[in-house]
Enzyme design. Structure first.
Site, PDB file in Angstrom:
ATOM      1  N   LYS A 198      -1.291  -5.543 -12.378  1.00 39.94           N
ATOM      2  CA  LYS A 198      -1.519  -6.554 -11.345  1.00 39.94           C
ATOM      3  C   LYS A 198      -0.214  -7.134 -10.803  1.00 39.94           C
ATOM      4  O   LYS A 198      -0.259  -7.989  -9.910  1.00 39.94           O
ATOM      5  CB  LYS A 198      -2.406  -7.673 -11.897  1.00 39.94           C
ATOM      6  CG  LYS A 198      -3.871  -7.285 -12.022  1.00 39.94           C
ATOM      7  CD  LYS A 198      -4.718  -8.449 -12.480  1.00 39.94           C
ATOM      8  CE  LYS A 198      -6.209  -8.084 -12.462  1.00 39.94           C
ATOM      9  NZ  LYS A 198      -6.566  -7.009 -13.345  1.00 39.94           N
ATOM     10  N   LEU A 199       0.916  -6.708 -11.308  1.00 38.64           N
ATOM     11  CA  LEU A 199       2.190  -7.107 -10.718  1.00 38.64           C
ATOM     12  C   LEU A 199       2.445  -6.378  -9.406  1.00 38.64           C
ATOM     13  O   LEU A 199       3.490  -6.585  -8.780  1.00 38.64           O
ATOM     14  CB  LEU A 199       3.338  -6.845 -11.706  1.00 38.64           C
ATOM     15  CG  LEU A 199       3.342  -7.738 -12.954  1.00 38.64           C
ATOM     16  CD1 LEU A 199       4.437  -7.312 -13.910  1.00 38.64           C
ATOM     17  CD2 LEU A 199       3.508  -9.199 -12.574  1.00 38.64           C
TER      18      LEU A 199
END
Length: 738
Positions: free
Chosen positions: A192-193
């Protein structure tokens, strides 16, 4: 692996609880052993740094005795959830639709040579899988049950890539080794970065869900999307493992992840995944928490509860260390039944340790192994099942066209997207598109189309970017080269350089009224988009945002060249083509109004006003006969009696709105009853169809009339569903594409 009360994961031994249900555990009758004092690292992580000073110490650490009670609870819950999952997400209740014998169906297995068994035998496969899950739940013939579940689950898993997702792959992992839960959260957080997630473009639509309405009391919808949906999801995935790992933060971690998974169960159709993850949370607690928990219940209830005493018994699967007794080493001689004998690591202990290390490395490596399986990489990397990029990417498809060309006659025709298949995921994955094209080429000769060439023109927007082509429409996919280990040569690149336009999209959309629609398009030099403007779409125009395009009006046989900032109106009820003639990609947008829908909304507003005036007694004019159904008390009867199609559609919409409102305002008991009835008929159909299949295998097929009656009986729906068989309001369907 399982987590100690204060930290580190260690391998639980193959220990079995003894019988009995006394209030106090059996005490050692031999000389009292004195444990050496624990250091700070031991208290926090569950091991000392000296435990990693040699291979021997590492083997002893990972094979030390541990109470299996917590793992037993998870094993039971996992087996129960998998038994439920088999009837739902694995598809037992609709297996006959998925594996229909004799139908020309295009399938998408991992290996093209892998074929499903005949339908009745597929039911038998599911029965074996179900019995394996029940055996895991009850602990009956445990290793055999695990083997039954693993073999059949992986077979079904490999049969259909279109059903792959992260949690289905996670079930596979759990079925082999119930371990390393920390990785699930942490890798999902790392994924999710991605810039799209951090900037709030991946799941922006979730902010409109009713679950996030409490946050909208203090935040705008955009802020809820950015801070709560995306920011909160990222923070939780990155920190959940650490919060659950340590004693001080574990209560907060359990609250946060429980809330998170409960929300997921309502936001997404993900089967048993949310409940399976809830079942893993107690694995982070002390391994003997079930004994201490159930021991607190009153004595009369003990007969109904799991056995809490005596504690774990000695097992040859463990390596028992030497302990200090009165400051001296205990003798290495057999002791009483409750005192284990000191043991040394054997070959199987060392092999299990090697396997554990390899397994951990593998699970960290697989999400980033896409440089090997490059053929499966599209705009997102690799086989989705083990990427852990959960909900990081959202897609919308604006235009899908399948063109075939007869290899002998040169005749060109078009196919309905999705013909010969129930799945839609082939539109986003090159490997599935190749399988689909080969399947189409094998089926089209039945319709006198010889040696067909198949071309796909698929337009996709990922994370709210421009709609653009994902595959080259000029390539015959049947003959196109594809390898799992080489980049896909006919994959069109994602135009990431145009991503900053998304901010401008929001500004443009916010300036439009509710009746105006807009579609943003980006295309490559040398290609063109052929489009048809429906009669319903009045006032349709195209405006260039970047680059240069030539618009060809097919019927007029005229061309118009547009530069950046220029626009032109397009005739409705006619085809046109937009050619990209600039050196770089062109960007343009369609702006249109659905005049038919706008007129329909005006009529609905007028009818609603008449209905309200009649009901409150302020209507002075008599109603014409075609409007009399507006004042009827029986909604469904008035809808049937309505002769005017607009009135009929208005009454149908009102009935649906009442049903939706009733469902949303239902109390807990009504919701529970609706849920129970729905699941009952789902399980009922799965059980009856399985019984029919097993009967067919054992005694052969019955007469067709009998089989028809049996299937019709299995297909019986709940009363509420039968009353709503008219389905969605197709007449009200919006225009998803031009």
């Amino acid at each position: 692996m399982e987590a100690r009360g204060e930290g580190a994961g260690v391998q639980s031994a193959d220990l079995t609880s003894g019988s009995g249900n006394e209030d106090e555990p059996v005490e050692d009758t031999t000389a009292q052993a004195v444990k050496p004092p624990e250091g700070r690292m031991k208290r926090i992580f569950g091991f000392e740094k000296e435990d990693f000073s040699s291979w021997h110490r590492i083997v002893c650490l990972l094979n030390r005795p541990t109470d299996p009670a917590a793992l037993g609870i998870f094993r039971c819950m996992f087996g129960m959830l998998m038994a439920i999952d088999i009837t739902q997400e694995r598809g037992l209740s609709h297996l006959d639709y998925k594996y229909l014998d004799g139908a020309p169906i295009c399938r998408f297995p991992l290996f093209s040579s892998l074929e499903p068994l005949p339908m009745d035998w597929m039911y038998l496969v599911y029965v074996v899988m179900f019995l394996g899950s029940v055996g895991i739940m009850l602990g009956l013939f445990y290793r055999l049950s695990c083997l039954m579940f693993i073999a059949t689950y992986w077979y079904v898993f490999f049969l259909d890539k279109t059903a792959w997702n992260n949690h289905s792959y996670l079930y596979d992992i759990f079925s082999i080794v119930h371990t390393f839960i920390f990785i699930v959260y942490f890798i999902a957080g790392i994924k999710k970065l991605d810039a799209d997630w951090v900037e709030g473009y991946s799941m922006s639509y979730l902010a409109h869900h009713w679950l996030f309405e409490p946050f909208q009391m203090i935040l705008s919808v955009d802020q809820v999307s950015l801070l709560v949906v995306h920011g909160g999801g990222l923070a939780l995935d990155l920190t959940a493992g650490y919060l659950l790992f340590f004693d001080a933060t574990r209560p907060f971690g359990i609250v946060f992840v429980s809330y998170f998974h409960c929300m997921n169960s309502q936001l997404f159709s993900i089967g048993m995944f949310a409940y399976t993850m809830l079942a893993t949370s107690p694995l982070f607690c002390y391994p003997d928490w079930p004994r201490r928990f159930f021991a607190r219940f009153p004595a009369p209830l003990w007969v109904l509860l799991p056995i809490t005493a005596p504690g774990p018994q000695p097992s040859s699967s463990c390596v028992y260390p030497e302990v200090q007794k009165g400051g001296k080493k205990a003798p290495k001689t057999p002791s009483s039944n409750t005192t284990p004998k000191v043991s040394q690591p054997r070959f199987r202990h060392k092999l299990a340790t090697v396997f554990a290390f390899i397994y951990v490395v593998e699970q960290f490596f697989l999400p980033y192994s896409h440089f090997i399986t490059q053929g499966y990489n599209n705009w997102t990397n690799g086989l989705y099942g083990y990427s852990w990029d959960m909900m990081v990417h959202s897609r919308s498809h604006q235009h899908v066209k399948i063109t075939y060309k007869d290899g002998t006659t040169g005749e060109v025709g078009y196919l309905n997207p999705g013909v010969f298949t129930h799945s839609r995921r082939w539109k986003d994955h090159g490997d599935m598109l190749k399988q689909y094209a080969v399947c189409l080429s094998a089926n089209l000769p039945r319709y006198n189309i010889t040696e067909p060439e198949i071309y796909f023109d698929i337009w996709v927007s990922i994370n709210e970017r421009f709609q653009q082509r994902i595959f080259d429409p000029r390539v015959d996919i049947v003959k196109a080269d594809w390898s799992p280990f080489r980049p896909n040569p006919w994959l069109m690149p994602l135009l990431v350089d145009l991503s900053p336009w998304r901010t401008k999209f929001q500004e443009i959309e916010s300036s439009l009224d509710n009746q105006t629609e807009i579609v943003f398009i980006a295309d490559f030099p040398g290609l063109h988009l052929e489009n048809f403007v429906s009669e319903d779409l009045g006032n349709t125009s195209v405006q260039v945002l970047q680059g240069q395009v030539t618009v060809e009006i097919t019927e007029e046989n005229k061309n118009y060249t547009l530069e950046t900032g220029q626009q032109m109106k397009l005739p409705h009820g006619a085809y046109h083509k937009v050619y990209t003639v600039s050196e770089g990609p062109s960007c343009y947008m369609y702006v249109y109004v659905n005049t038919t829908e706008a007129a329909l909304q005006q009529n609905f507003t007028r009818l609603l006003g008449i209905q309200e005036r009649v009901r409150n007694g302020t209507e002075t004019e008599p109603l014409p006969p075609e409007l009399l159904p507006l004042i009827a008390t029986d909604d469904q009867g008035s809808e049937v009696n309505a002769t005017d199609p607009v009135v009929q559609l208005f009454l149908r919409r009102q009935r649906r709105m009442k049903e939706v409102k009733k469902r949303r305002e239902a109390n807990v008991m009504e919701r529970l009853n609706r849920f129970t009835v729905k699941k009952y008929y789902l399980l009922r159909r799965g059980f009856l169809m399985t019984s029919i299949a097993l009967r067919n295998l054992a005694f052969g097929l019955p007469p067709v009339d009998q089989l028809t009656r049996e299937v019709a009986f299995a297909n019986m729906k709940e009363p509420l569903q039968e009353a709503n068989q008219d389905g969605p309001l197709k007449e009200e369907a919006g225009h998803g594409e031009l």
